[in-house]
Write an enzyme that holds these catalytic residues in place. Structure first.
Site, PDB file in Angstrom:
ATOM      1  N   ARG A  49       0.846  -1.204   0.000  1.00  0.00           N
ATOM      2  CA  ARG A  49       0.000   0.000   0.000  1.00  0.00           C
ATOM      3  C   ARG A  49       0.874   1.243   0.000  1.00  0.00           C
ATOM      4  O   ARG A  49       0.567   2.244  -0.645  1.00  0.00           O
ATOM      5  CB  ARG A  49      -0.931   0.004   1.221  1.00  0.00           C
ATOM      6  CG  ARG A  49      -1.646   1.346   1.408  1.00  0.00           C
ATOM      7  CD  ARG A  49      -2.780   1.290   2.408  1.00  0.00           C
ATOM      8  NE  ARG A  49      -2.434   0.619   3.646  1.00  0.00           N
ATOM      9  CZ  ARG A  49      -1.756   1.171   4.667  1.00  0.00           C
ATOM     10  NH1 ARG A  49      -1.293   2.420   4.575  1.00  0.00           N
ATOM     11  NH2 ARG A  49      -1.516   0.482   5.760  1.00  0.00           N
ATOM     12  N   TYR A 101     -16.282  17.090 -15.172  1.00  0.00           N
ATOM     13  CA  TYR A 101     -16.791  15.729 -15.204  1.00  0.00           C
ATOM     14  C   TYR A 101     -17.805  15.517 -14.079  1.00  0.00           C
ATOM     15  O   TYR A 101     -17.595  15.969 -12.949  1.00  0.00           O
ATOM     16  CB  TYR A 101     -15.617  14.754 -15.090  1.00  0.00           C
ATOM     17  CG  TYR A 101     -16.017  13.336 -14.779  1.00  0.00           C
ATOM     18  CD1 TYR A 101     -16.915  12.650 -15.589  1.00  0.00           C
ATOM     19  CD2 TYR A 101     -15.501  12.682 -13.667  1.00  0.00           C
ATOM     20  CE1 TYR A 101     -17.295  11.348 -15.289  1.00  0.00           C
ATOM     21  CE2 TYR A 101     -15.860  11.379 -13.367  1.00  0.00           C
ATOM     22  CZ  TYR A 101     -16.766  10.716 -14.176  1.00  0.00           C
ATOM     23  OH  TYR A 101     -17.147   9.437 -13.879  1.00  0.00           O
ATOM     24  N   ASP A 173      -7.062  18.574 -14.741  1.00  0.00           N
ATOM     25  CA  ASP A 173      -7.467  17.261 -15.239  1.00  0.00           C
ATOM     26  C   ASP A 173      -7.053  17.173 -16.704  1.00  0.00           C
ATOM     27  O   ASP A 173      -7.588  17.876 -17.552  1.00  0.00           O
ATOM     28  CB  ASP A 173      -8.981  17.101 -15.092  1.00  0.00           C
ATOM     29  CG  ASP A 173      -9.464  15.697 -15.455  1.00  0.00           C
ATOM     30  OD1 ASP A 173      -8.724  14.968 -16.137  1.00  0.00           O
ATOM     31  OD2 ASP A 173     -10.595  15.352 -15.080  1.00  0.00           O
ATOM     32  N   LYS A 198      -8.370   5.696 -19.112  1.00  0.00           N
ATOM     33  CA  LYS A 198      -8.646   6.246 -20.425  1.00  0.00           C
ATOM     34  C   LYS A 198      -7.432   6.101 -21.351  1.00  0.00           C
ATOM     35  O   LYS A 198      -6.934   5.011 -21.552  1.00  0.00           O
ATOM     36  CB  LYS A 198      -9.099   7.700 -20.275  1.00  0.00           C
ATOM     37  CG  LYS A 198     -10.142   7.940 -19.163  1.00  0.00           C
ATOM     38  CD  LYS A 198     -11.362   7.053 -19.252  1.00  0.00           C
ATOM     39  CE  LYS A 198     -12.518   7.486 -18.360  1.00  0.00           C
ATOM     40  NZ  LYS A 198     -12.297   7.374 -16.921  1.00  0.00           N
TER      41      LYS A 198
END
Length: 385
Positions: A49, A101, A173, A198
């Protein structure tokens, strides 16, 4: 900072880094934990992690592509957005675009309702509204350029300069373009983030995110929070995204060729009211896009004549455009923003952002362009019948 070209950086990331077996391609390190050399003698990695070799290779590659100091790989794109929120205290203010978004809009509005920070939603192309927002001395300004789904462009360098004058950090972004087509840190931004689901991965088989900080100290602070709240990405997803990254510049070239052809076709079709694509010369921010981007991307949207009933027919008739969420894969996807990507926005906010029931968004893939145009043509014709 790297002096290599983007394509070289993307392909060579992690190549020849295996010190044990000489493997050309970096391995997937699936171990959740790592042995210490002795009491209180930690190595570079101790728990996945916190740090993982595969994830670190991917993070380093993205940081180099974006020309930043620290890359942080997260479990999803929204995890990257949530990570940015950790920089804000209850009395801090964040400014976001009115047309961002839908998932980002939902997160910011609901966290603001819970009192985590103060929120200002503004049309960032409205200089008066933006100036009024900046006068409140926000801690953070978030930009999305091009915007989802209407492909609006904002002047990243100009807004960043204004934001820095009031002491604000700027996060951008860059999901719609990827570092192959835009590098916001070189335009002055402090943070750039992506949904790696994406274009960076490019094959619609990974869900992930990444954030790159220009400043080392800011990057270390964000990395601490990523570990603290447990949103770091998995080794296997990092491996797949790193593999996809190697063909990013090559894929983007074909995406561009196809997108330009699709946009010009849509522009002249009688069923289409308006096309939103920065590559078209009549787009209101066409010149700004040319100035700050390396190309125009492969995302576009359009208003279809006939309203939502025509939209339903269009979706039903298409064969080579899949009706689905997401974007940026090699396959062409089509979506209805109001009921899909931006369903998290209330109708009033959708309309304020210009999202109507007749708006359709396309992620143009890399299929044969003749097949794509023929498919769109027959479906558009049917939508008007």
């Amino acid at each position: 900072m790297s002096e290599k070209k983007i394509a070289t950086t993307a392909v060579r990331a992690g190549i020849n880094s295996d010190q044990h077996h000489g493997a050309v391609i970096p391995a997937i390190h699936l171990s959740s934990t790592y042995a210490l050399k002795g009491f209180n003698e930690k190595g570079q990695f101790d728990y996945s992690r916190t740090g993982n070799p595969t994830r670190a290779t991917f993070a380093s590659a993205i940081a180099e592509l974006e020309q930043g100091a620290v890359g942080i790989v997260t479990s999803t794109g929204m995890s990257a957005v949530h990570l940015i929120c950790q920089l804000l205290n209850t009395d801090d203010t964040i400014v976001i675009p009115h047309d961002c978004y839908g998932g980002s809009f939902r997160l910011f509005t609901y966290l603001a309702k819970r009192g985590q920070f103060n929120l200002i939603v503004v049309d960032q192309n409205d200089q008066t509204a933006l100036s009024n927002a900046l006068a409140k001395k926000p801690k953070l300004v978030l930009l999305e350029s091009p915007s989802n789904p209407l492909l609006r462009i904002v002047d990243i360098a100009a807004i960043t300069e204004q934001a820095h004058q009031v002491g604000a950090l700027v996060a951008v972004d860059n999901t719609f373009l990827s570092p192959a087509l835009q590098q916001p840190l070189l335009l002055g931004a402090d943070i750039v983030f992506h949904s790696t689901t994406k274009y960076i991965n490019g094959h619609s088989d990974v869900v992930g995110g990444v954030l790159v900080a220009k400043d080392q100290a800011l990057g270390e602070e964000l990395a601490w929070w990523a570990n603290c709240i447990g949103i770091t990405g998995s080794a296997f997803d990092s491996y797949l995204a790193l593999r996809g990254l190697k063909t990013l510049p090559l894929r983007m070239k074909q995406h561009q060729i196809n997108a330009n052809a699709v946009a010009k076709f849509l522009q002249q079709h009688a069923a289409v009211e308006q096309v939103y694509f920065p590559g078209l010369s009549d787009h209101p921010q066409h010149e700004l896009a040319k100035k700050q981007q390396y190309d125009f991307g492969a995302m576009m949207s359009f208003e279809l004549k006939g309203g939502v009933e025509a939209v339903k027919v269009l979706f039903d008739k298409l064969k080579f455009f899949t009706l689905a969420q997401s974007l940026g894969g090699v396959e062409s996807l089509i979506s209805h923003p109001s009921t899909m990507t931006h369903a998290g926005m209330d109708i009033e906010s959708q309309l304020a952002a210009g999202i109507t029931q007749s708006l359709v968004r396309i992620s143009v893939g890399i299929e044969d362009i003749d097949d794509m145009i023929a498919d769109l043509s027959q479906a558009l014709d049917a939508s008007q019948a």
